[in-house]
Design an enzyme around this catalytic site. Structure first.
Site, PDB file in Angstrom:
ATOM      1  N   THR A   1     -13.450  28.743  53.180  1.00 39.60           N
ATOM      2  CA  THR A   1     -14.200  29.811  53.828  1.00 39.60           C
ATOM      3  C   THR A   1     -13.398  31.107  53.723  1.00 39.60           C
ATOM      4  OG1 THR A   1     -13.232  29.669  56.046  1.00 39.60           O
ATOM      5  CG2 THR A   1     -14.951  28.070  55.515  1.00 39.60           C
ATOM      6  N   CYS A   2     -13.910  32.178  54.322  1.00 35.88           N
ATOM      7  CA  CYS A   2     -13.164  33.438  54.280  1.00 35.88           C
ATOM      8  C   CYS A   2     -11.883  33.362  55.103  1.00 35.88           C
ATOM      9  CB  CYS A   2     -14.036  34.595  54.766  1.00 35.88           C
ATOM     10  SG  CYS A   2     -14.577  34.460  56.480  1.00 35.88           S
TER      11      CYS A   2
ATOM     12  N   GLY B   1     -26.611  34.595  50.393  1.00 41.92           N
ATOM     13  CA  GLY B   1     -26.252  33.266  50.886  1.00 41.92           C
ATOM     14  C   GLY B   1     -26.221  33.265  52.402  1.00 41.92           C
TER      15      GLY B   1
ATOM     16  N   GLU C   1     -19.957  29.957  62.890  1.00 44.39           N
ATOM     17  CA  GLU C   1     -20.375  29.791  61.496  1.00 44.39           C
ATOM     18  C   GLU C   1     -19.614  28.667  60.808  1.00 44.39           C
ATOM     19  OE1 GLU C   1     -19.941  33.598  59.663  1.00 44.39           O
ATOM     20  OE2 GLU C   1     -21.773  34.410  60.555  1.00 44.39           O
TER      21      GLU C   1
END
Length: 413
Positions: free
Chosen positions: A57-58, A195, A120
């Site tokens: 992920t980020c 996305g 998230e």
């Protein structure tokens, strides 16, 4: 098929890097795309690995799985990344056994996110595990562990304020725009990438900035068209990117390309721009930050926002940890019982054999006419009782003898 027998928890590892020791540029070197993920899973057996998944992920890149040594997981993970295994190892945290399990629960709850309570991560975890499951790399242990983590996360979401308010990386972008741009309604917004993060960002722009003056561009045009129709905004083909960069006042990038989508040359002498890069690896060329007309903000800079919502979330951490502790206890109870499954199966088989012994038939003459279903129920009751006692006392041999004695005793009554 992996995971059919009880696993040794001490051989369960997590190796990863996250925002705590690395910036967005370094994390980008170890980000894993879907194509890389598929390739790595295809190579896993040659590394002696058959039960694992990768979360990229980020905020982080982490690999979870069973191995003899964590270096197997690290070497596999870095096989196709721009960054190498030596660099990864220098920056990585490696946890095993219960420590790895506890870390996974913290990640799933949002306790380890760059923005505390960012929910998230749950969707990202589900997608990561689903991908590995489809390739045959999620066994019984991993399946149960992931489900326990998701249940814990849901309980925290429903019973605490840890994810209360509207703070996430995508929402932090909205806050930044609101605080730094006047007259939002008159600004042209260009959003690249539709996305999960791009979709969430687009909805937040509409809901919290009150504008639909948004143009979507996506590598797959059909996805951009679908979202544009759903939210009442416009979309254009990717080959019109340069034209719409020129027109835009605000550019938000939520793509997952391996190399920058927006170059310095795209932005040079094109008027004042606020450019927000939500991608890992960064999809806006870093040198564009030097342009006098460009204000470039990345995920690390956005995540430094610390408002009253986050302070409220911090107060919920002890309650979240208590919920996690309960779910970890349930999971470890389940795993302990898995260790006893071979013994329980062996006893069940032996009890079925005992029914055919002449000495048993002589001792319990009524059992000859007992219906098979009644006999099976009696055996299962004995096995259930044995399992319960084994869970409370680590005395397998004694429980084995006691189960046989109980079966014969109940059969003679």
């Amino acid at each position: 098929m992996p995971g059919q027998s009880s696993k040794d928890i001490s051989k369960f590892f997590i190796a990863g890097i996250n925002y705590k020791k690395t910036d967005a540029a370094i994390r980008g070197k170890f980000a894993i795309s879907n194509d890389q993920y598929a390739s790595l899973l295809s190579l896993a057996p040659s590394y002696g690995l058959n039960e694992l998944f990768i979360l990229s992920t980020c905020n982080r890149t982490e690999i979870y799985g069973f191995a003899d040594q964590p270096d197997q997981l690290i070497q596999l993970l870095c096989h196709q990344t721009e960054g190498n295994a030596d660099t990864f190892s220098q920056l990585a945290y490696v946890k095993s056994g219960m420590s790895a399990i506890q870390h996974m629960f913290s990640v799933g709850a949002g306790l380890d996110s760059q923005i505390l309570g960012d929910y998230e991560i749950v969707g990202q975890l589900k997608v990561a595990v689903k991908f590995a499951r489809e390739k045959g790399f999620i066994g019984t242990f991993s399946e149960r562990l992931v489900n326990s983590v998701l249940q814990s996360s849901k309980a925290i979401k429903n019973n605490t304020g840890l994810s209360g308010g509207t703070v996430s990386v995508s929402f932090a972008a909205i806050q930044f725009i609101k605080e730094n741009i006047a007259d939002i309604a008159g600004k042209e917004i260009l959003l690249l990438g539709t996305g999960k993060i791009g979709r969430s960002t687009c909805k937040n722009i509409i809901d919290y900035l009150g504008t639909t003056n948004i143009t979507l561009i996506n590598r797959t045009q059909e996805k951009a068209a679908e979202l544009a129709f759903e939210l009442g905004v416009q979309y254009v083909p990717a080959d019109l990117l340069s034209d719409h960069i020129r027109r835009a006042d605000i550019i938000i990038v939520a793509t997952n390309a391996a190399t920058p989508t927006i170059l310095t040359s795209h932005l040079q002498d094109q008027g004042n721009k606020l450019v927000i890069d939500l991608s890992i690896p960064c999809n806006v060329e870093e040198s564009s930050r030097l342009l006098p007309n460009v204000q470039l903000v990345n995920v690390d800079e956005l995540s430094r926002i610390n408002d009253a919502t986050l302070q409220k979330r911090e107060a919920e951490v002890p309650l979240a940890l208590a919920i996690i502790e309960e779910h970890i206890a349930e999971f470890t109870d389940w795993h302990e019982m898995r260790k006893h499954v071979p013994v329980l199966k062996a006893v069940k088989t032996k009890l079925k054999e005992i029914q055919t012994f002449p000495s048993y038939i002589q001792l319990c003459p009524g059992t000859v006419t007992t219906r098979p279903v009644d006999s099976d129920l009696k055996i299962q009751r004995v096995i259930n009782g044995m399992a319960s006692k084994m869970r409370q006392q680590n005395t397998r041999g004694c429980q084995y003898i006691e189960a046989i004695n109980e079966f014969i005793t109940t059969g003679s009554n």
